[in-house]
Scaffold this active site. Structure first.
Site, PDB file in Angstrom:
ATOM      1  N   LYS A  13      16.273 -25.811  15.913  1.00  0.00           N
ATOM      2  CA  LYS A  13      15.564 -24.571  15.347  1.00  0.00           C
ATOM      3  C   LYS A  13      14.206 -24.734  15.373  1.00  0.00           C
ATOM      4  O   LYS A  13      13.525 -25.704  15.395  1.00  0.00           O
ATOM      5  CB  LYS A  13      16.432 -24.257  13.872  1.00  0.00           C
ATOM      6  CG  LYS A  13      17.618 -23.821  13.986  1.00  0.00           C
ATOM      7  CD  LYS A  13      18.353 -23.754  12.680  1.00  0.00           C
ATOM      8  CE  LYS A  13      19.949 -23.541  12.644  1.00  0.00           C
ATOM      9  NZ  LYS A  13      20.351 -23.125  11.389  1.00  0.00           N
ATOM     10  N   PHE A  61      22.227 -12.404   3.997  1.00  0.00           N
ATOM     11  CA  PHE A  61      21.105 -13.300   4.382  1.00  0.00           C
ATOM     12  C   PHE A  61      20.723 -13.362   5.935  1.00  0.00           C
ATOM     13  O   PHE A  61      19.906 -13.670   6.515  1.00  0.00           O
ATOM     14  CB  PHE A  61      21.667 -14.887   4.286  1.00  0.00           C
ATOM     15  CG  PHE A  61      22.838 -15.014   4.892  1.00  0.00           C
ATOM     16  CD1 PHE A  61      22.889 -15.453   6.227  1.00  0.00           C
ATOM     17  CD2 PHE A  61      24.186 -14.967   4.281  1.00  0.00           C
ATOM     18  CE1 PHE A  61      24.031 -15.745   7.021  1.00  0.00           C
ATOM     19  CE2 PHE A  61      25.379 -15.299   4.982  1.00  0.00           C
ATOM     20  CZ  PHE A  61      25.156 -15.707   6.186  1.00  0.00           C
ATOM     21  N   ARG A  89      28.684 -32.423  15.525  1.00  0.00           N
ATOM     22  CA  ARG A  89      28.440 -31.842  13.997  1.00  0.00           C
ATOM     23  C   ARG A  89      28.479 -33.204  13.185  1.00  0.00           C
ATOM     24  O   ARG A  89      27.353 -32.943  12.231  1.00  0.00           O
ATOM     25  CB  ARG A  89      29.979 -31.177  13.697  1.00  0.00           C
ATOM     26  CG  ARG A  89      30.127 -30.001  14.445  1.00  0.00           C
ATOM     27  CD  ARG A  89      29.182 -28.715  14.183  1.00  0.00           C
ATOM     28  NE  ARG A  89      29.545 -28.380  12.733  1.00  0.00           N
ATOM     29  CZ  ARG A  89      29.058 -27.278  12.532  1.00  0.00           C
ATOM     30  NH1 ARG A  89      28.112 -26.454  12.950  1.00  0.00           N
ATOM     31  NH2 ARG A  89      29.300 -26.981  11.286  1.00  0.00           N
ATOM     32  N   THR A  95      25.928 -28.693   6.895  1.00  0.00           N
ATOM     33  CA  THR A  95      25.034 -27.366   7.244  1.00  0.00           C
ATOM     34  C   THR A  95      23.838 -27.335   6.069  1.00  0.00           C
ATOM     35  O   THR A  95      22.836 -27.188   6.459  1.00  0.00           O
ATOM     36  CB  THR A  95      25.884 -26.206   7.054  1.00  0.00           C
ATOM     37  OG1 THR A  95      26.740 -26.071   8.211  1.00  0.00           O
ATOM     38  CG2 THR A  95      24.988 -24.800   7.216  1.00  0.00           C
ATOM     39  N   ARG A 106      20.296 -33.776   9.640  1.00  0.00           N
ATOM     40  CA  ARG A 106      19.816 -32.802   8.321  1.00  0.00           C
ATOM     41  C   ARG A 106      19.689 -33.860   7.216  1.00  0.00           C
ATOM     42  O   ARG A 106      18.858 -33.393   6.429  1.00  0.00           O
ATOM     43  CB  ARG A 106      21.083 -31.851   8.358  1.00  0.00           C
ATOM     44  CG  ARG A 106      21.025 -30.710   9.301  1.00  0.00           C
ATOM     45  CD  ARG A 106      22.148 -29.740   9.294  1.00  0.00           C
ATOM     46  NE  ARG A 106      22.270 -28.862  10.112  1.00  0.00           N
ATOM     47  CZ  ARG A 106      23.232 -28.272  10.659  1.00  0.00           C
ATOM     48  NH1 ARG A 106      24.600 -28.621  10.114  1.00  0.00           N
ATOM     49  NH2 ARG A 106      23.062 -27.255  11.645  1.00  0.00           N
ATOM     50  N   ASN A 116      17.414 -25.913   8.141  1.00  0.00           N
ATOM     51  CA  ASN A 116      18.141 -26.966   8.295  1.00  0.00           C
ATOM     52  C   ASN A 116      17.862 -27.689   9.851  1.00  0.00           C
ATOM     53  O   ASN A 116      19.100 -28.532  10.237  1.00  0.00           O
ATOM     54  CB  ASN A 116      19.511 -26.889   7.827  1.00  0.00           C
ATOM     55  CG  ASN A 116      20.246 -26.012   8.817  1.00  0.00           C
ATOM     56  OD1 ASN A 116      19.712 -25.359   9.703  1.00  0.00           O
ATOM     57  ND2 ASN A 116      21.663 -25.719   8.737  1.00  0.00           N
ATOM     58  N   HIS A 119      21.214 -26.467  14.962  1.00  0.00           N
ATOM     59  CA  HIS A 119      22.446 -25.671  15.303  1.00  0.00           C
ATOM     60  C   HIS A 119      23.268 -26.386  15.896  1.00  0.00           C
ATOM     61  O   HIS A 119      22.976 -26.817  17.158  1.00  0.00           O
ATOM     62  CB  HIS A 119      22.205 -24.164  15.580  1.00  0.00           C
ATOM     63  CG  HIS A 119      23.707 -23.818  15.828  1.00  0.00           C
ATOM     64  ND1 HIS A 119      24.682 -23.082  14.989  1.00  0.00           N
ATOM     65  CD2 HIS A 119      24.223 -23.387  17.147  1.00  0.00           C
ATOM     66  CE1 HIS A 119      25.581 -22.694  15.629  1.00  0.00           C
ATOM     67  NE2 HIS A 119      25.388 -22.817  17.190  1.00  0.00           N
TER      68      HIS A 119
END
Length: 153
Positions: A13, A61, A89, A95, A106, A116, A119
């Site tokens: 991100k 959000f 993951r 998350t 993360r 975070n 993705h």
């Protein structure tokens, strides 16, 4: 791609790109033994983000999330390997970075839920949908990794 391998979509991100974390994030997947089959730097628009986050459209959000995702470049990647969706993951961590274990991306680089860093697709079906959103078929490179024989039986 063999019947045991799958593909996943992993995006760094804007916060991860701006903080200079790209190489460290990519290296986690490479060191695990996964094969990079597509990569590009993208400035996402509203349409792409609304399709990508379709399940969140209308939630309170959502506008803030889209604004953040448009605030800078996103590094879009596709990785291939055995169990890569689930393992991807795990490599990313929870998350919410505060709930992520040390040693995860993360857990090591994130603090706030809204920043975070990455993705990752949450299922094989989601991975296929997301890969098709972010990449054209001809952008996915099918190649044989010489190290595969050292990773897989």
């Amino acid at each position: 791609m063999s019947s045991q391998t799958e593909r996943t979509f992993i995006a760094v991100k804007p916060d991860g790109v701006q903080r200079g974390l790209v190489s460290q994030i990519l290296s986690r997947f490479e060191k695990k033994g996964y094969k990079l089959v597509a990569i590009k730097l993208v400035k996402a628009d509203d349409k792409l983000l609304e399709q990508h986050y379709a399940e969140h459209v209308g939630k309170p959000f959502f506008p803030k999330m889209v604004s953040f995702m448009k605030s800078g470049p996103i590094l879009a990647t596709v990785w291939e390997g055995k169990d890569v969706v689930r393992q991807g993951r795990t490599i990313l961590g929870a998350t919410n970075p505060l709930g992520s274990a040390p040693g995860t991306i993360r857990g090591d680089f994130g603090i706030d839920l809204g920043r975070n860093v990455c993705h990752g697709s949450d299922s094989v079906d989601s991975a296929e949908r997301e890969i098709n959103l972010w990449f054209k078929k001809e952008e996915l490179v099918d190649w044989e990794s010489n190290q595969a024989k050292w990773i897989y039986e």
